[in-house]
Every structure is written in C-alpha cells, then in structure tokens.
Write a protein that holds these residues in place. Structure first.
Motif, mmCIF file in Angstrom:
data_model
loop_
_atom_site.group_PDB
_atom_site.id
_atom_site.type_symbol
_atom_site.label_atom_id
_atom_site.label_comp_id
_atom_site.label_asym_id
_atom_site.label_seq_id
_atom_site.Cartn_x
_atom_site.Cartn_y
_atom_site.Cartn_z
ATOM 1 N N ALA A 169 0.832 -1.200 0.000
ATOM 2 C CA ALA A 169 0.000 0.000 0.000
ATOM 3 C C ALA A 169 0.872 1.257 0.000
ATOM 4 N N GLY A 170 1.940 1.240 0.777
ATOM 5 C CA GLY A 170 2.843 2.385 0.803
ATOM 6 C C GLY A 170 3.536 2.618 -0.525
ATOM 7 N N ILE A 171 3.973 1.527 -1.159
ATOM 8 C CA ILE A 171 4.636 1.644 -2.464
ATOM 9 C C ILE A 171 3.680 2.228 -3.498
ATOM 10 N N ARG A 172 2.428 1.725 -3.534
ATOM 11 C CA ARG A 172 1.452 2.230 -4.503
ATOM 12 C C ARG A 172 1.171 3.709 -4.292
ATOM 13 N N LEU A 173 1.014 4.110 -3.017
ATOM 14 C CA LEU A 173 0.702 5.511 -2.727
ATOM 15 C C LEU A 173 1.831 6.420 -3.199
ATOM 16 N N ARG A 174 3.065 6.018 -2.966
ATOM 17 C CA ARG A 174 4.204 6.832 -3.397
ATOM 18 C C ARG A 174 4.349 6.818 -4.922
ATOM 19 N N GLU A 175 4.052 5.679 -5.555
ATOM 20 C CA GLU A 175 4.163 5.616 -7.012
ATOM 21 C C GLU A 175 3.128 6.514 -7.685
ATOM 22 N N VAL A 176 1.907 6.501 -7.191
ATOM 23 C CA VAL A 176 0.861 7.374 -7.745
ATOM 24 C C VAL A 176 1.257 8.835 -7.577
ATOM 25 N N THR A 177 1.727 9.180 -6.381
ATOM 26 C CA THR A 177 2.129 10.556 -6.109
ATOM 27 C C THR A 177 3.307 10.961 -6.990
ATOM 28 N N GLY A 178 4.292 10.060 -7.122
ATOM 29 C CA GLY A 178 5.450 10.360 -7.958
ATOM 30 C C GLY A 178 5.076 10.545 -9.410
ATOM 31 N N GLY A 179 4.119 9.752 -9.912
ATOM 32 C CA GLY A 179 3.690 9.905 -11.291
ATOM 33 C C GLY A 179 3.024 11.244 -11.544
ATOM 34 N N ILE A 180 2.169 11.668 -10.607
ATOM 35 C CA ILE A 180 1.521 12.976 -10.745
ATOM 36 C C ILE A 180 2.563 14.089 -10.699
ATOM 37 N N LEU A 181 3.527 13.946 -9.802
ATOM 38 C CA LEU A 181 4.577 14.951 -9.685
ATOM 39 C C LEU A 181 5.398 15.044 -10.968
ATOM 40 N N SER A 182 5.751 13.909 -11.553
ATOM 41 C CA SER A 182 6.531 13.926 -12.800
ATOM 42 C C SER A 182 5.765 14.618 -13.921
ATOM 43 N N ASP A 183 4.463 14.347 -14.016
ATOM 44 C CA ASP A 183 3.651 15.005 -15.038
ATOM 45 C C ASP A 183 3.600 16.508 -14.808
ATOM 46 N N ARG A 184 3.479 16.904 -13.546
ATOM 47 C CA ARG A 184 3.368 18.337 -13.239
ATOM 48 C C ARG A 184 4.679 19.064 -13.507
ATOM 49 N N CYS A 185 5.802 18.392 -13.282
ATOM 50 C CA CYS A 185 7.092 19.042 -13.521
ATOM 51 C C CYS A 185 7.259 19.414 -14.994
ATOM 52 N N ASP A 186 6.546 18.702 -15.881
ATOM 53 C CA ASP A 186 6.603 19.020 -17.312
ATOM 54 C C ASP A 186 5.594 20.078 -17.706
ATOM 55 N N ASP A 187 4.719 20.468 -16.764
ATOM 56 C CA ASP A 187 3.667 21.449 -17.046
ATOM 57 C C ASP A 187 4.017 22.745 -16.335
ATOM 58 N N VAL A 188 4.643 23.646 -17.040
ATOM 59 C CA VAL A 188 5.132 24.887 -16.431
ATOM 60 C C VAL A 188 3.982 25.716 -15.869
ATOM 61 N N PRO A 204 -1.893 24.114 -12.445
ATOM 62 C CA PRO A 204 -2.959 24.764 -11.678
ATOM 63 C C PRO A 204 -2.496 25.147 -10.279
ATOM 64 N N GLU A 205 -3.295 25.977 -9.634
ATOM 65 C CA GLU A 205 -2.992 26.424 -8.277
ATOM 66 C C GLU A 205 -3.543 25.390 -7.295
ATOM 67 N N ASP A 206 -2.680 24.619 -6.689
ATOM 68 C CA ASP A 206 -3.095 23.629 -5.706
ATOM 69 C C ASP A 206 -1.924 23.379 -4.761
ATOM 70 N N LEU A 207 -2.084 22.400 -3.863
ATOM 71 C CA LEU A 207 -1.019 22.119 -2.900
ATOM 72 C C LEU A 207 0.268 21.686 -3.587
ATOM 73 N N LEU A 208 0.150 20.927 -4.654
ATOM 74 C CA LEU A 208 1.349 20.479 -5.357
ATOM 75 C C LEU A 208 2.096 21.650 -5.981
ATOM 76 N N SER A 209 1.386 22.558 -6.626
ATOM 77 C CA SER A 209 2.060 23.715 -7.223
ATOM 78 C C SER A 209 2.725 24.564 -6.148
ATOM 79 N N ALA A 210 2.075 24.663 -4.987
ATOM 80 C CA ALA A 210 2.669 25.434 -3.889
ATOM 81 C C ALA A 210 3.935 24.759 -3.373
ATOM 82 N N LEU A 211 3.939 23.427 -3.312
ATOM 83 C CA LEU A 211 5.142 22.720 -2.887
ATOM 84 C C LEU A 211 6.276 22.894 -3.892
ATOM 85 N N LEU A 212 5.941 22.841 -5.171
ATOM 86 C CA LEU A 212 6.968 23.018 -6.202
ATOM 87 C C LEU A 212 7.592 24.407 -6.139
#
Length: 447
Positions: A197-216, A219-227
């Motif tokens: 369960a921990g591996i899946r949760l981190r993999e899903v999060t990492g995939g979303i993060l990788s996609d967002r890093c390519d999107d300059v 949107p305005e959300d918690l992830l964009s604020a962390l970046l």
C-alpha cells in the motif's frame, strides 16, 4: 529512577502490554493506575506513559529532547521525512517550507473544493442507504483532499485504490508499531499489505509529480505550492527548496495526516449526534437557517458555531491522535522523574481530555462547553487533538474547516441513524476510529 514509577499490570512475556492494547486500546488506557507517569512494556521495550497535563506540556514544548525517532520508522517507509514524522533535525527547515501552503489566504480556495466534493458525495446517497461510516467518510474526505492537492478530479479507479491504501496503512500501522521488531520484519500478510500500500501511494504521487514538472503553467493547488516552496526568511543552505523525493514525502504525509484523522472525527461526530438527538435538532436548526439545504462554504462558517463546536467536542472525546510516542534523545527529567536517553515517552490526549480537574463532566457529550461567550474555556494545554509546541499540526485550520463544512453539508440533507446490532470497536491504530459503525441515511428537508 524509572523503576520507582508504577508499572501497568498485565504485561506478558515477549509481548508486554501489546496484546492488551490490540484487544481493547481505550479500555487499557482507562484501566491504568492513576499516577502522573506509568511504566509500560511494548514488546520488550519499556515506555513511560504520561498522564499529567503539565508533564505532557513539557514533552510537547521540549521537542528537541523528546523527538520523533525509531517509533516512527514504520511510517517512514511510506512518508519518508514528511513534516508529520520527520525528526527534530529536519523539522525547522521542512516547516518553514511547508508553512505557506497553509496560509489563511489559501484556505478559501481549498474550501471551495471541500464544498463541491462533499456536496457531490452526499448528493449521491439515497434514502434508506446503509454505510460503513468510517470507510464512507474516508472516501469523502480523500476525494476532496486529492482535489485540493492535485486540482483535477481523481478518476474513480485512482480514488478507490488510494482510499483502500490509506485505510490499509491506517489499520496496520498501529498493530505493527507494537509488535516486536523481529515479528514486524517477517514476510507476513499484514507486513506485505502495509508495504504494498505504501509503495502504490508513493508511485501514484510520484507519477503525478513527474507530469506536473513538465507542465510549467500548472494549476494552483497544494502540489504547485510545494513546487514553488521557498522559505519566507533566511538564506541558509538548509532553507533551499524541496527535492523531488522530499515533495513525495510531504504529499504522502498530507494524504495520511489529512484523510484518516478528519474522516474519523467526522464519523465520531455523526455518531454522537445520532446518540444525542436534542443536539442534532439544534444543529439541524442552525444549518437550515444558514444553508437552506445547500452545501456549506467557507463564507458560512461564522454562522455555524454549533456545528463547529460539535466537531471540537468530537475531537475532545475521541482525539484521532489518541496515543503519541516520543523518544528521549538525552538524559533528562520529566517532573520529578529521571528519564534516560533512549527511553520511549508516550502521551495521550484521550486521557488528558477526560480529566475531571480540567473538564466538568468530562465523559459527557456537551458541545456548548466550547461556547466561549457563555462558558469558561479550559486551559490551552487541556485540549491537544492537534498536538502542541513547535510541532503542533500545521494544518489545524485546514482540518477544522474541512470537518465543519462536511458535517454541515451532510446534516443539511440527511439524518443518520446507527444500524441496529452494529458493534463499534475502536482498533489499535494511528487514528482512533469507530470501526464497525454502520449508519442508515434518511432524507430530511429544511424546517
């Protein structure tokens, strides 16, 4: 010497008080000797349970001395050094970088998502439907949190799997933490489920993060604020922005810290209202007068004081973080007691919140005790659902807003009644949940 501290009865060879905690965690706490500090055995490892408010405050404010160390190793398999469990050495930098995400100015944007997702979830129920309430509230809260974190609505598949993984991690983290380390490392079914369960949760999060890093222009959300996170002050190297791995750590910590705790609070609040219909009637009057059947928004909160007081009273009676460990990093004193380095210290908001010297009729559900205009308020150190000191929960405002909006939106449309015969058994888990609670929903209209 710690040997002079009274020892809790009933310890078993090899397992200590672990079986008693697993069997009936709240009953075990309530059975402990009435002393300021009590000795426990978790497996073969000794621990000191603090029962006295001032000593609890000492543990909370002395976060360098009483640190989050090896007792959080299981959580670090999932959250790394996320803010929720990082050690003192990493906490200052991490908190300074995360702080802007929870600035009050950002709360209305998060609340919009909370409102829409709660209204959508509650609007999909039908009259007479029965729910496993802890699971349904986890689904409801997870949906809103994922939207706040990542903006886009989660796919049904992602939401379902994420919810299941959060429930698995929440269910197993408590038992695994009290088992002897050798047992916790065995290839048992529970250990494998936790790890997967921990591996899946981190993999899903990492995939979303990788996609967002390519999107300059994301949107305005918690992830964009962390970046974009940068410290508000300071130029030290420790204050540089988060790495890719650290962002995953923070996001998985938000998943677990922001979902299970809020969902369990909401579940307890719904049960308490069902058990106290006179308070429920007053809540219905309040939400009907303010919402007229619509979903609650942040703009309504000032006119929903009783609803917020119900949430606060649920947090008092059933604090999600009901048993919290720390480790002494150096020889020290706790009141009149010597505490050696390496000793585990545990404090319990559940115990503090039910002390008769701090609360009148502490076992009674009484939301009006939080009406500060009419009733004297308990001391600050008497209410600890979000911890205290430098490590007090950074998302307290976020969590209170989410729980209040959700409770108001649900009670504006529905009356919930426990299903006859359901047996509620809070488990030994990180968050104190009313497991076994099934409720039936009945449509109601504004009065």
């Amino acid at each position: 010497m710690t040997r002079s501290i009274p020892k809790a009865p009933g310890a078993l060879p090899l397992f200590g008080h672990g079986p008693a905690l697993l069997r009936d965690p709240l009953g075990f706490l309530e059975s402990l000797p009435d002393h300021d500090v009590v000795r426990l055995l978790v497996g073969r490892k000794p621990a000191l349970l603090v029962r006295e408010p001032e000593l609890t405050r000492q543990v909370l404010v002395s976060d360098r001395t009483f640190d989050k160390t090896e007792w959080y190793d299981k959580g670090r398999e999932v959250m790394g050094d996320g803010l929720l469990i990082c050690p003192h050495s990493a906490h200052r930098r991490t908190r300074r970088l995360v702080q802007p995400l929870f600035h009050p100015s950002r709360l209305p944007g998060y609340a919009t998502v909370m409102t829409s997702e709660t209204a959508a979830a509650a609007g999909a129920w039908h009259d007479g439907q029965e729910f496993d309430i802890p699971r349904e509230m986890t689904l409801l809260i997870t949906r809103a949190l994922v939207r706040a974190m990542f903006s886009d609505a989660p796919s049904p598949g992602m939401l379902r799997q994420t919810t299941e993984d959060i429930l698995t991690l929440a269910k197993l983290s408590g038992p695994l933490s009290v088992l002897p380390p050798a047992v916790a490392r065995l290839p048992l079914v529970g250990n494998r489920r936790f790890r997967q369960a921990g591996i899946r949760l981190r993999e899903v999060t990492g995939g979303i993060l990788s996609d967002r890093c390519d999107d300059v222009a994301g949107p305005e959300d918690l992830l964009s604020a962390l970046l974009a996170a940068r410290p508000s002050t300071g130029t030290e190297s420790e204050d540089q922005s988060f790495t890719h791995r650290e962002i995953i750590d923070q996001l998985t910590a938000f998943y677990l810290g922001g979902t299970d705790t809020t969902a369990t609070t909401l579940a307890w609040a719904l049960l308490l209202l069902a058990q106290h219909r006179e308070v429920e009637d007053r809540v219905h009057d309040e939400v009907d007068g303010v919402l007229a059947g619509a979903g609650a928004g942040v703009e309504h909160l000032p006119r929903l004081p009783l609803t917020a007081q119900v949430i606060k009273e649920a947090l008092r009676l059933y604090p999600p973080a009901w048993l919290v460990p720390r480790t002494a990093t150096a020889d020290t004193r706790l009141g009149s007691h010597h505490v050696p380095a390496g000793m585990t210290i545990v404090y319990s908001p559940y115990i503090i919140h039910r002390r008769r010297d701090l609360y009148e009729q502490p076992d009674r559900f009484d939301p009006d005790r939080w009406d500060h205009e009419r009733r004297p308020q308990p001391p600050r150190h008497a209410f600890l659902p979000f911890g205290g000191g430098a490590r007090k929960c950074i998302a307290e405002g976020f969590a209170m807003t989410h729980a209040t909006i959700a409770l108001a939106t649900i009670t504006a449309r529905w009356r919930l009644t426990p299903v006859p015969g359901c047996r509620i058994r809070p488990p030994m888990a990180i968050a104190l949940s009313p497991n076994g609670l099934r409720m039936r929903v009945t449509t109601r209209s504004p009065r």
